[in-house]
Motif scaffolding. Structure first.
Motif, short mmCIF file in Angstrom:
data_model
loop_
_atom_site.label_atom_id
_atom_site.label_comp_id
_atom_site.label_asym_id
_atom_site.label_seq_id
_atom_site.Cartn_x
_atom_site.Cartn_y
_atom_site.Cartn_z
N ILE A 73 -14.03 -32.73 65.24
CA ILE A 73 -13.32 -33.60 65.88
C ILE A 73 -12.77 -33.91 63.64
O ILE A 73 -13.22 -33.82 62.59
N ALA A 74 -11.47 -33.85 64.03
CA ALA A 74 -10.81 -33.77 63.01
C ALA A 74 -9.91 -35.56 62.61
O ALA A 74 -9.34 -36.29 63.50
N CYS A 75 -9.28 -35.47 61.34
CA CYS A 75 -8.89 -37.04 61.49
C CYS A 75 -7.65 -37.04 60.09
O CYS A 75 -8.17 -36.18 58.94
N ALA A 76 -6.20 -37.27 60.01
CA ALA A 76 -5.88 -36.91 59.18
C ALA A 76 -5.51 -37.93 59.23
O ALA A 76 -5.09 -38.87 59.47
N SER A 77 -5.34 -38.63 57.30
CA SER A 77 -4.43 -39.02 56.26
C SER A 77 -3.15 -39.23 56.43
O SER A 77 -2.03 -38.05 56.27
N THR A 78 -3.17 -40.79 57.47
CA THR A 78 -1.66 -40.63 57.10
C THR A 78 -0.59 -42.02 56.68
O THR A 78 -1.84 -43.13 56.30
N PRO A 79 -0.18 -42.60 56.39
CA PRO A 79 0.84 -43.95 55.76
C PRO A 79 0.74 -44.86 56.59
O PRO A 79 1.05 -44.77 58.21
N THR A 80 1.11 -45.87 56.17
CA THR A 80 0.99 -46.96 57.02
C THR A 80 2.48 -47.40 57.20
O THR A 80 3.14 -46.99 58.27
N MET A 81 2.81 -48.39 55.72
CA MET A 81 4.58 -48.13 56.20
C MET A 81 5.05 -46.43 55.87
O MET A 81 4.19 -46.17 55.08
N GLY A 82 6.09 -46.66 57.01
CA GLY A 82 6.87 -45.68 56.88
C GLY A 82 6.42 -44.94 57.46
O GLY A 82 6.74 -43.06 57.60
N GLY A 83 5.19 -44.98 57.94
CA GLY A 83 4.26 -43.83 59.35
C GLY A 83 4.21 -43.93 60.24
O GLY A 83 4.65 -44.46 61.27
N PHE A 84 2.86 -45.22 60.48
CA PHE A 84 2.72 -45.85 61.82
C PHE A 84 2.56 -44.90 62.91
O PHE A 84 2.93 -45.05 64.27
N TYR A 85 2.15 -43.77 62.61
CA TYR A 85 2.07 -42.84 63.52
C TYR A 85 3.34 -42.72 64.68
O TYR A 85 3.52 -42.27 65.94
N ILE A 86 4.38 -42.68 64.23
CA ILE A 86 6.41 -43.16 64.11
C ILE A 86 6.82 -41.50 63.83
O ILE A 86 6.41 -41.40 62.65
N ASP A 87 7.47 -40.70 64.95
CA ASP A 87 8.33 -39.82 64.56
C ASP A 87 9.99 -40.38 64.11
O ASP A 87 10.27 -40.57 64.88
N HIS A 88 10.26 -40.74 62.54
CA HIS A 88 11.27 -41.53 62.23
C HIS A 88 12.80 -40.70 62.34
O HIS A 88 12.32 -40.01 61.46
N ALA A 89 14.12 -41.34 63.02
CA ALA A 89 14.69 -40.42 63.03
C ALA A 89 15.39 -40.12 61.89
O ALA A 89 15.40 -41.00 61.13
N GLY A 90 15.57 -38.72 62.22
CA GLY A 90 15.68 -38.44 60.46
C GLY A 90 15.12 -38.32 59.39
O GLY A 90 15.77 -37.70 58.60
N GLY A 91 14.09 -38.30 59.79
CA GLY A 91 12.84 -38.61 58.80
C GLY A 91 11.35 -37.93 59.20
O GLY A 91 11.77 -37.22 60.57
N GLN A 92 10.65 -38.40 58.65
CA GLN A 92 9.07 -37.62 58.95
C GLN A 92 8.50 -37.87 59.98
O GLN A 92 8.73 -38.87 60.88
N LYS A 93 8.00 -37.26 60.78
CA LYS A 93 7.43 -37.33 61.68
C LYS A 93 6.46 -36.99 62.30
O LYS A 93 5.18 -36.17 62.09
N TRP A 94 5.36 -38.64 62.05
CA TRP A 94 3.84 -39.12 61.68
C TRP A 94 3.66 -38.36 63.11
O TRP A 94 1.81 -38.51 63.42
N GLU A 95 3.86 -38.59 64.01
CA GLU A 95 3.22 -38.33 65.51
C GLU A 95 2.98 -37.08 66.11
O GLU A 95 2.23 -36.93 66.31
N THR A 96 4.37 -36.57 65.74
CA THR A 96 4.38 -35.09 65.91
C THR A 96 3.45 -34.31 64.94
O THR A 96 2.26 -33.12 65.23
N LEU A 97 3.01 -34.71 63.47
CA LEU A 97 1.77 -34.00 62.46
C LEU A 97 0.54 -34.51 63.33
O LEU A 97 -0.42 -33.25 63.48
N VAL A 98 0.59 -35.52 63.41
CA VAL A 98 -1.02 -35.50 63.93
C VAL A 98 -1.22 -35.31 65.54
O VAL A 98 -2.52 -34.77 65.87
N GLY A 99 -0.20 -35.18 66.58
CA GLY A 99 -0.20 -35.40 68.13
C GLY A 99 -0.04 -33.43 67.75
O GLY A 99 -0.47 -33.23 69.04
N ALA A 100 0.44 -32.58 67.16
CA ALA A 100 0.85 -31.26 67.93
C ALA A 100 0.89 -30.57 67.04
O ALA A 100 0.12 -29.47 66.79
N GLU A 101 1.17 -31.14 65.20
CA GLU A 101 1.39 -29.72 64.09
C GLU A 101 -0.54 -29.74 63.76
O GLU A 101 -1.03 -28.06 63.57
#
Length: 280
Positions: A73-101
């Protein structure tokens, strides 16, 4: 009796360009060199990988009763603001980080092999749903507890009562134009990926309190109705008088873990049958 192993680790993410902390929980009786199925545990807003420590007793109970087979069982620390488990266009990709990387990173370490599942609470429920709906061939199951999903499919159509406080920030972060919002909406992902969902038939579990103080039950019902319309099998548990956080949450979390455990057991059985057929 040996204690289950909980470790804190870090790796540099290519998806976000940052060092990411994550925690890993493994049952004590499992040899350290034995590759296991992966369960992603996605924390809620204003939280971190420490969420896994809080959930640890529920996972340990499920292991002790046999309701959850051995898994990492793995849990990554991700930010709320600027994160939200969203791949931000031209920016950080938090969904990809958690779900793939992160899964690839754990697989490369030799600790993870076989089926993947995801479980998330609140904002983590939104992230977990997106990961499975977008990658149904990579994930066999998802359990979303009080997921932050809105009963509308455009940012400006979400009623104010359904987006109080930080939920409004998430609604805006999903995208102000229709295409971007759809790409970050569980509804848009499900519609655009329905053929793959039918083919893969992942196990989907939704839980939301009927009295959720953030109005999230409306969003859960919206997704329930859409999945029914799309003929995507799922379980929707509407908890009478249940709130976002209340004394029923531990039992609801245990039920979600049992659901994930059942899906992992079924996957193992199906794989064994396929192997037996090939060998015969």
């Amino acid at each position: 009796m040996l204690a289950d192993r909980l470790s804190t680790e870090r790796f540099v993410s290519q998806s976000t360009g940052t060092e990411v902390e994550y925690k890993v929980l493994v049952a004590a009786e499992v040899p350290s060199d034995s590759p296991l199925p992966l369960i992603l545990h996605l924390h809620g807003a204003m939280s971190s990988a420490a969420s896994l420590e809080a959930a640890r007793p529920a996972y340990e109970h499920a292991w002790s009763t046999g309701e959850l087979p051995p898994a990492i069982i793995a849990c990554a620390s991700t930010p709320t603001m600027g994160g939200f488990y969203i791949d931000h266009a031209g920016g950080q990709k938090w969904e990809t980080l958690v779900g793939a990387e992160l899964p690839r990173h754990l697989e490369a370490s030799g600790r993870v092999a076989g089926p993947r599942a995801a479980l998330g609470f609140s904002m983590g429920g939104y992230g977990a749903l997106k990961i499975l709906l977008r990658q149904p061939t990579q994930y066999i199951a998802v359990a979303a507890l009080t997921p932050v999903i809105f009963p509308a499919e455009k940012a400006d159509e979400v009623k104010e009562i359904n987006r109080p406080s930080i939920l409004n920030d998430l609604n805006q972060a999903m995208g102000l134009d229709v295409a971007t919002y759809e790409a970050n909406s569980v509804y848009g992902i499900a519609r655009n990926n329905v053929a793959a969902l039918h083919a893969a038939a992942p196990a989907i579990y939704l839980d939301c309190g009927a009295a959720d103080e953030f109005g999230l039950h409306e969003g859960a019902e919206y997704l329930h109705r859409l999945l029914e319309k799309l003929a995507v099998p799922h379980i929707f548990r509407s908890v009478p008088d249940g709130r976002h956080i209340d004394d029923k949450v531990p039992e609801r979390q245990e039920a979600a873990i049992r659901f994930i455990g059942g899906a992992l057991k079924l996957s193992t059985l199906q794989s064994a049958r396929k192997s037996a057929l090939k060998a015969s």
